[in-house]
Design an enzyme around this catalytic site. Sequence first.
Site, mmCIF file in Angstrom:
data_model
loop_
_atom_site.group_PDB
_atom_site.id
_atom_site.type_symbol
_atom_site.label_atom_id
_atom_site.label_comp_id
_atom_site.label_asym_id
_atom_site.label_seq_id
_atom_site.Cartn_x
_atom_site.Cartn_y
_atom_site.Cartn_z
ATOM 1 N N HIS A 56 12.839 -2.715 1.730
ATOM 2 C CA HIS A 56 12.401 -1.320 2.019
ATOM 3 C C HIS A 56 13.265 -0.362 1.508
ATOM 4 O O HIS A 56 14.499 -0.226 1.447
ATOM 5 C CB HIS A 56 12.224 -1.206 3.454
ATOM 6 C CG HIS A 56 11.354 -2.200 4.238
ATOM 7 N ND1 HIS A 56 10.115 -2.221 4.086
ATOM 8 C CD2 HIS A 56 11.657 -3.231 4.870
ATOM 9 C CE1 HIS A 56 9.710 -3.186 4.751
ATOM 10 N NE2 HIS A 56 10.464 -3.677 5.039
ATOM 11 N N PRO B 199 0.821 -1.321 -0.015
ATOM 12 C CA PRO B 199 -0.070 0.069 -0.023
ATOM 13 C C PRO B 199 0.837 1.427 0.066
ATOM 14 O O PRO B 199 2.057 1.251 0.565
ATOM 15 C CB PRO B 199 -0.936 -0.129 1.408
ATOM 16 C CG PRO B 199 -0.077 -1.097 2.085
ATOM 17 C CD PRO B 199 0.445 -2.218 1.230
ATOM 18 N N ASN B 200 0.388 2.046 -0.738
ATOM 19 C CA ASN B 200 1.019 3.605 -0.836
ATOM 20 C C ASN B 200 2.166 3.709 -1.378
ATOM 21 O O ASN B 200 2.589 4.745 -2.122
ATOM 22 C CB ASN B 200 1.174 4.411 0.417
ATOM 23 C CG ASN B 200 -0.205 4.284 1.431
ATOM 24 O OD1 ASN B 200 -1.407 4.922 0.933
ATOM 25 N ND2 ASN B 200 -0.299 3.700 2.583
ATOM 26 N N ASN C 205 8.405 -5.421 -1.222
ATOM 27 C CA ASN C 205 8.050 -4.505 -0.193
ATOM 28 C C ASN C 205 6.694 -4.382 0.168
ATOM 29 O O ASN C 205 5.814 -3.881 -0.662
ATOM 30 C CB ASN C 205 8.399 -3.264 -0.933
ATOM 31 C CG ASN C 205 8.418 -1.841 0.100
ATOM 32 O OD1 ASN C 205 7.861 -2.127 0.940
ATOM 33 N ND2 ASN C 205 8.928 -0.654 -0.309
ATOM 34 N N ARG D 261 4.997 11.238 -2.520
ATOM 35 C CA ARG D 261 4.865 10.809 -1.110
ATOM 36 C C ARG D 261 6.032 10.929 -0.288
ATOM 37 O O ARG D 261 6.931 10.221 -0.354
ATOM 38 C CB ARG D 261 4.358 9.240 -1.189
ATOM 39 C CG ARG D 261 4.267 8.697 0.315
ATOM 40 C CD ARG D 261 4.206 7.150 0.358
ATOM 41 N NE ARG D 261 4.092 6.567 1.449
ATOM 42 C CZ ARG D 261 4.065 5.464 1.928
ATOM 43 N NH1 ARG D 261 4.608 4.502 1.246
ATOM 44 N NH2 ARG D 261 4.204 5.028 3.373
ATOM 45 N N ARG E 50 13.538 4.482 12.137
ATOM 46 C CA ARG E 50 12.342 5.135 12.281
ATOM 47 C C ARG E 50 11.466 4.990 13.299
ATOM 48 O O ARG E 50 12.051 4.462 14.406
ATOM 49 C CB ARG E 50 11.552 4.910 10.873
ATOM 50 C CG ARG E 50 12.315 5.360 9.721
ATOM 51 C CD ARG E 50 11.519 5.323 8.464
ATOM 52 N NE ARG E 50 10.298 5.952 8.513
ATOM 53 C CZ ARG E 50 9.326 5.935 7.248
ATOM 54 N NH1 ARG E 50 9.526 4.871 6.530
ATOM 55 N NH2 ARG E 50 8.242 6.471 7.567
ATOM 56 N N GLU F 69 12.690 -9.570 1.343
ATOM 57 C CA GLU F 69 11.941 -8.330 2.065
ATOM 58 C C GLU F 69 12.831 -7.023 1.812
ATOM 59 O O GLU F 69 14.103 -7.058 1.807
ATOM 60 C CB GLU F 69 11.665 -8.570 3.231
ATOM 61 C CG GLU F 69 10.938 -7.279 4.070
ATOM 62 C CD GLU F 69 10.861 -7.422 5.440
ATOM 63 O OE1 GLU F 69 11.029 -8.517 6.232
ATOM 64 O OE2 GLU F 69 10.670 -6.369 6.352
ATOM 65 N N TYR G 129 11.018 8.975 1.289
ATOM 66 C CA TYR G 129 11.112 7.928 0.401
ATOM 67 C C TYR G 129 12.083 8.428 -1.044
ATOM 68 O O TYR G 129 12.174 7.479 -2.033
ATOM 69 C CB TYR G 129 9.610 7.487 -0.129
ATOM 70 C CG TYR G 129 8.852 6.876 1.168
ATOM 71 C CD1 TYR G 129 9.653 5.651 1.769
ATOM 72 C CD2 TYR G 129 7.963 7.617 1.868
ATOM 73 C CE1 TYR G 129 8.928 4.988 2.949
ATOM 74 C CE2 TYR G 129 7.370 6.932 2.895
ATOM 75 C CZ TYR G 129 7.891 5.612 3.544
ATOM 76 O OH TYR G 129 7.127 5.125 4.482
ATOM 77 N N ALA H 54 3.361 -0.959 4.903
ATOM 78 C CA ALA H 54 2.711 -1.069 6.103
ATOM 79 C C ALA H 54 2.432 -2.402 6.486
ATOM 80 O O ALA H 54 2.393 -2.672 7.713
ATOM 81 C CB ALA H 54 1.646 0.027 6.207
HETATM 82 C C1 DQA Z 1 8.388 1.193 3.679
HETATM 83 C C2 DQA Z 1 8.645 1.418 4.991
HETATM 84 C C3 DQA Z 1 7.338 1.112 5.578
HETATM 85 O O1 DQA Z 1 7.302 1.116 7.282
HETATM 86 C C4 DQA Z 1 6.089 2.022 5.172
HETATM 87 O O2 DQA Z 1 4.703 1.642 5.724
HETATM 88 C C5 DQA Z 1 6.045 2.195 3.923
HETATM 89 C C6 DQA Z 1 7.100 1.995 3.103
HETATM 90 C C7 DQA Z 1 9.571 1.452 2.800
HETATM 91 O O3 DQA Z 1 9.899 1.078 1.764
HETATM 92 O O4 DQA Z 1 10.508 2.085 3.266
HETATM 93 O O5 DQA Z 1 4.917 2.181 3.298
HETATM 94 O O6 DQA Z 1 8.243 -0.190 3.202
#
Ligand code: DQA
Length: 153
Positions: A100, A10-11, A74, A18, A107, A98, A23, A77
């Site tokens: 990120h 998501p997002n 990725n 964003r 964080r 995994e 990011y 959340a």
């Molecule tokens: C994320 C880190 C997560 O904590 C966050 O919710 C994201 C992006 C990252 O790529 O840094 O949406 O996965």
Amino acid sequence: MIPIHVLNGPNLNLLGTREPGIYGSATLADIERDLRARADALGVALAFHQTNHEGELVGLVQAAGAAGAGVLINAAAYTHTSIALRDAIAGSGVVAVEVHLSNVHAREAFRHVSLIAPVCAGVICGFGPDSYALGLDALARLLAGPAASASQD
Ligand code: DQA
């Protein structure tokens, strides 16, 4: 060709606009373009998906498993919340890495916990779009097996 499915949660469709201080300015399309070039060089057949829905992400993991593909994920959340996603990775038998963009450990405390890390082969975070590139390299080597890995060292 080694099949790898890149799954984005998501997002991540909002990358580019964003929270750029966290990011960066690369869009998800930029990341996909760079990964496809890298995949070609590695002999990897890449599928690339993004969804804002937990159940859909679960379905994408299951589909990767059914296709015999590795997963670069990725989960955004859902990394920190989704037992269903963890169970999908464990239950489908996929080899998953995994990734990120941000260094989640630098964080908020709730981002320090990953429910999926224990069922992934490894975790890469904090390198922006390079996290995906590094993850793809690592996963391709893993899926190619120890002989291929040794010959690249
Ligand atoms: C994320 C880190 C997560 O904590 C966050 O919710 C994201 C992006 C990252 O790529 O840094 O949406 O996965």
